[in-house]
Structures are given as C-alpha cells and as structure tokens.
Design a protein around this motif. Structure first.
Motif, PDB file in Angstrom:
ATOM      1  N   ILE A  30     -60.226 -28.216  -8.262  1.00  0.00           N
ATOM      2  CA  ILE A  30     -60.232 -29.634  -8.070  1.00  0.00           C
ATOM      3  C   ILE A  30     -58.919 -30.129  -7.711  1.00  0.00           C
ATOM      4  CG2 ILE A  30     -60.362 -31.923  -9.401  1.00  0.00           C
ATOM      5  CD1 ILE A  30     -62.377 -29.914 -11.570  1.00  0.00           C
ATOM      6  N   ASN A  85     -69.968 -33.515 -18.093  1.00  0.00           N
ATOM      7  CA  ASN A  85     -69.208 -33.757 -19.391  1.00  0.00           C
ATOM      8  C   ASN A  85     -68.511 -35.070 -19.383  1.00  0.00           C
ATOM      9  OD1 ASN A  85     -67.299 -33.083 -21.246  1.00  0.00           O
ATOM     10  ND2 ASN A  85     -66.101 -31.767 -20.305  1.00  0.00           N
ATOM     11  N   VAL A 136     -69.347 -26.924 -12.793  1.00  0.00           N
ATOM     12  CA  VAL A 136     -68.893 -25.662 -13.878  1.00  0.00           C
ATOM     13  C   VAL A 136     -70.008 -25.605 -15.021  1.00  0.00           C
ATOM     14  CG1 VAL A 136     -66.430 -26.192 -13.621  1.00  0.00           C
ATOM     15  CG2 VAL A 136     -67.709 -27.284 -15.582  1.00  0.00           C
ATOM     16  N   TYR A 137     -70.825 -26.588 -15.050  1.00  0.00           N
ATOM     17  CA  TYR A 137     -72.038 -26.277 -16.174  1.00  0.00           C
ATOM     18  C   TYR A 137     -73.280 -25.989 -15.306  1.00  0.00           C
ATOM     19  CZ  TYR A 137     -68.508 -28.100 -18.989  1.00  0.00           C
ATOM     20  OH  TYR A 137     -67.377 -28.027 -20.072  1.00  0.00           O
ATOM     21  N   LYS A 166     -59.883 -18.508 -16.958  1.00  0.00           N
ATOM     22  CA  LYS A 166     -59.548 -19.489 -15.822  1.00  0.00           C
ATOM     23  C   LYS A 166     -59.850 -18.714 -14.515  1.00  0.00           C
ATOM     24  CE  LYS A 166     -57.619 -23.122 -16.144  1.00  0.00           C
ATOM     25  NZ  LYS A 166     -58.377 -24.317 -16.598  1.00  0.00           N
ATOM     26  N   SER A 185     -67.365 -22.209 -12.288  1.00  0.00           N
ATOM     27  CA  SER A 185     -66.048 -21.699 -13.147  1.00  0.00           C
ATOM     28  C   SER A 185     -66.628 -20.308 -14.043  1.00  0.00           C
ATOM     29  CB  SER A 185     -65.490 -22.667 -14.111  1.00  0.00           C
ATOM     30  OG  SER A 185     -64.909 -22.239 -15.153  1.00  0.00           O
ATOM     31  N   THR A 205     -60.354 -26.191 -12.632  1.00  0.00           N
ATOM     32  CA  THR A 205     -59.187 -27.127 -12.448  1.00  0.00           C
ATOM     33  C   THR A 205     -58.080 -26.942 -11.323  1.00  0.00           C
ATOM     34  OG1 THR A 205     -59.270 -27.058 -14.764  1.00  0.00           O
ATOM     35  CG2 THR A 205     -57.391 -28.383 -14.029  1.00  0.00           C
ATOM     36  N   LYS A 243     -67.021 -21.109 -17.900  1.00  0.00           N
ATOM     37  CA  LYS A 243     -68.499 -21.640 -18.563  1.00  0.00           C
ATOM     38  C   LYS A 243     -69.582 -20.765 -18.364  1.00  0.00           C
ATOM     39  CE  LYS A 243     -65.951 -25.306 -18.757  1.00  0.00           C
ATOM     40  NZ  LYS A 243     -65.211 -25.309 -19.960  1.00  0.00           N
ATOM     41  N   ASN A 294     -69.306 -34.914 -11.031  1.00  0.00           N
ATOM     42  CA  ASN A 294     -69.429 -33.728 -12.047  1.00  0.00           C
ATOM     43  C   ASN A 294     -71.023 -33.650 -12.382  1.00  0.00           C
ATOM     44  OD1 ASN A 294     -68.439 -33.655 -15.609  1.00  0.00           O
ATOM     45  ND2 ASN A 294     -68.886 -31.902 -13.915  1.00  0.00           N
ATOM     46  N   GLY A 319     -59.298 -20.873 -12.192  1.00  0.00           N
ATOM     47  CA  GLY A 319     -60.082 -21.983 -12.868  1.00  0.00           C
ATOM     48  C   GLY A 319     -60.467 -23.142 -11.952  1.00  0.00           C
TER      49      GLY A 319
END
Ligand code: PMP
Ligand code: GLN
Length: 392
Positions: free
Chosen positions: A100, A170, A200-201, A240, A229, A97, A232, A166, A95
C-alpha cells in the motif's frame, strides 16, 4: 531544533498495538488486534524452515523469487480467471502494508485526490497524506454499512487520481456487492483514475460468497492494483509477505518505490508462500469454513448475552453495539472497561474514522481457538450480569 515531519510527528501509536499492550498488562483475552492464535499450516512452516536451513539466505531478486511470482499469477488465474504475466505484473512485498505504501508513493502526486471509504485501515490516511495527496472520504457506518451511491460519486472530481478500496472490509466485515463494485468501477473509469485494492481477506468470505476482485470488472484490468497477503491467507501474520498484481505501467513505478523501501523480502518465506498458494481447494474451503463456524459460535454467544451484533460477511472481525448491553460510554472508554472489568479486549470502531465517528461500536477478532472464544464469552456474560445486576 527544526521540526520533524508533521504527518508522523505526534501521531498516536496504532490502535492495534495499544489494545494488545492493554490486554497484556491486564491479563485480558485479546480479541483486539487481528491475528489468529494458531499458526498456519505446519507444512508451509516446515517448508520455510528447510529453506532457511538448507536454502539461500542472501538477497533474492528485487521483484520476488520467481516461484512466488509465478504462484501469484497462477492464483489470479485459478480463483478469478485473470491472465497475469508473472514477470511484468507481479511484485512481492514485505506485507500488504508495504504494498500500500509503495502504491501511494509511486502512483500519487501532490495535488491529487484519493477517494477512501471509511472505516479506514489505520495506515491509509497517513500514507495518502505523506504522498502529498488530499483524502476524499466517503463513509459507511454500522449497523448496515451501506454505501451511498451519491456520496461516493460526489467524492470523485477531475483531480481524483485513485481510489483505495478495502474489500472484504476491515473492520466492517462488509463484502462489497456487485452493484457497489460496478459503481466504483464506473466512477474510476469515468474519471480516468486508478483503483488500489487491498484484498488481504480475499479468501475469508462466508455463506457461500465468492470474492470478486475489482480488477475483473469491465475496463478495470489495466487500471487496478490488487494486493494480497500471506499473513491472512495462511494465518502467518508475522511473516509479512505481500503480493501486488498490476498492469506493467502501474507495476513499474510501484516496483521502483519497493526497491528503495524494503528492496526484498526473506527468500525462504517467499518460497514457502509459493508452496502454500498451490494448496488444493480443500485448504481454501477450510480456511473460510473454519472461520465461518467461529463467526457463528462467537456471534451466537454474543447475542445470547444480549449484544446486538452486526452481520459479518467476511474477514475475521465482528462488530457489536455496546449500548445493547447498557454501556453508554464512548467506544474507547467501553474498550478500556471491557479489558479491565470483563477481561476481554476489543478495538473501538471509532479508531477507523477520521472524525465524527460512530462511538458505540466495538470490534472483536474471532480467529481464535474455540476454547478462547468460549472463555471470552463466559467473561463477557459474567461482566454484563455483574454490571446490570449491580445497577438493578
Ligand atoms: N490491510 C488490511 C485491511 C488489514 O487488515 C491488514 C492487517 N493485517 C493489512 C492490510 C496489513 O497486512 P500485512 O500484515 O500483510 O502488512
Ligand atoms: N490488521 C490487523 C487488525 O486489523 C492488525 C495489523 C497490525 O497490527 N498492524 O487488527
């Protein structure tokens, strides 16, 4: 008893989990936590199933299966014209996450400063702090989410090690424009810093916009980490599977953090994501196009009820001002009322700020079936009518 780590001890449960639980307990339509209510492409899921039944299920290579690392490198070329060496510049993580977390653990030291733009995705601040660094916050706020160039410049210092960006953002649904990206790049280069880009987007932009990775700007290729990711990009948030692209001098320590965090990610899922990334342009166009239609459907519906809706340029989130429908409570109370009285769950935007947050805005996730969005709108309309009818 000795004390446990103060950064995590006493930290509240993430707002996404809290709101999903509240939605469930109250039988509300959950437009809070961000996840699609229809799983991503069946062929990708079948590919994974086949791999799990007939393929390999033991530890894959620590950096990720070659198929996925090659596919990530190829995507960087295909979408952004970036030449990436799959062997030394791509890492697969569990993922975004984890990516990061690995980046902050590996690139930042106590005494460093990290520049962040509020609203912040929930894991950013604790992870920056756990890395021993000091967060330097700049904010954009609804309804215009405008980035103040002077405030951003003032957040940089000779102690700035990194900026964590980001984009698309988000919950703001903001896509940083060319001038903003140029300014960020200039500041990063000027302070000899690193950019950690949570993208991620990257494939969910609307109205003809195209994602521009900060990594593609002059001087940024060698000092940017780009994170994507599959959750998404393929509407498979539970998988993940994340991926990191960075120059070898950055990727090497990130990889060392990864090897002692998760070490690997399920091989069948990785192979299925590699297969997915090679999908033709129609897949990517319909991902963004379908969500754009949902954005329009939901935004128009909200506006029809009387909500003032903040423009949404990307991601699958939309923000609305609760005062526009006569709710003066703070956003946390408003979200509780929405769940319990209207039967629709949203997320308070204040949860994305450290302090002194805007307090009247709520975020709705619109990556849901049209019937679900319509049912939510219907519930909201009846609630506003009941509430305002009762008051008047
Ligand atoms: N960054 C942002 C901005 C997100 O919204 C999310 C949520 N999905 C993530 C990171 C986490 O991505 P993943 O589920 O791949 O860890
Ligand atoms: N990214 C999702 C959101 O913003 C949630 C992910 C999570 O719950 N950790 O709602």
């Amino acid at each position: 008893m000795k004390s446990t780590n103060p950064i995590y001890t006493g930290l509240p449960t993430t707002i996404f989990e809290v709101m999903s639980r509240m939605a469930k307990e109250n039988g509300a339509i959950n437009l809070g936590q961000g996840f699609p209510d229809v799983d991503g492409p069946e062929d990708i899921r079948r590919f994974a199933a086949e791999e799990i039944v007939n393929g390999k299920n033991q530890y894959p290579p620590m950096m990720g299966v070659p198929e996925l690392r090659k596919a990530v490198a190829a995507s960087n070329k295909r979408f952004y014209g970036l030449d990436v060496d799959w062997e030394t510049e791509v890492l697969v993580t569990s993922g975004a996450t984890e990516a990061i977390s690995d980046c902050l653990a590996a690139l930042v030291e106590p005494g460093d400063e990290v520049v962040l733009i509020e609203p912040l995705y929930d894991c950013y601040l604790p992870l920056v702090r756990r890395a021993g660094a000091t967060p330097r916050l700049v904010r954009v706020t609804p309804p215009d989410w405008r980035l103040d160039a002077q405030a951003l410049a003032a957040a940089f210092s000779d102690r700035t090690k990194a900026v964590l960006l980001n984009n698309p953002m988000n919950p703001a649904a903001k896509v940083f424009d060319a001038d903003e990206l140029a300014l960020i790049a200039e500041l990063v280069v000027g302070h000899d810093a690193i950019a950690i880009c949570d993208e991620v987007y990257e494939h969910i932009l609307f109205d003809g916009r195209k994602h521009v990775p900060l990594m593609t700007l002059p001087g940024m290729r060698e000092r940017t980490v780009r994170i994507g990711s599959a959750g998404k990009t393929f509407s498979l948030t539970g998988w993940k599977v994340g991926y990191v692209t960075a120059a070898p001098w950055l990727l090497d320590p990130i990889t060392k953090a990864h090897q002692f965090t998760t070490f690997t990610t399920p091989p069948g899922l990785q192979k299925a994501v590699a297969y997915g990334l090679a999908k033709d342009d129609t897949y990517y166009a319909s991902l963004a196009g379908d969500l754009e239609a949902k954005r329009d459907r939901f935004a128009e519906g909200l506006a029809g009820i009387g909500f003032s809706v903040v423009p949404c340029a990307g991601t699958y989130f939309i923000t609305a001002d609760m005062r526009s429908v006569g709710v003066e409570d703070d956003d946390v109370t408003a979200c509780r009322r929405l769940t319990m009285e209207a039967g629709v769950t949203a997320v308070p935007v204040s949860a994305f700020y450290q302090s002194d947050a805007p307090t009247h805005f709520v975020r709705f996730c619109f990556s849901k079936r049209d019937a679900v969005l319509d049912a939510a709108l219907d519930r909201l309309a009846r609630w506003v009518e009941r509430k305002n009818g009762g008051a008047g």
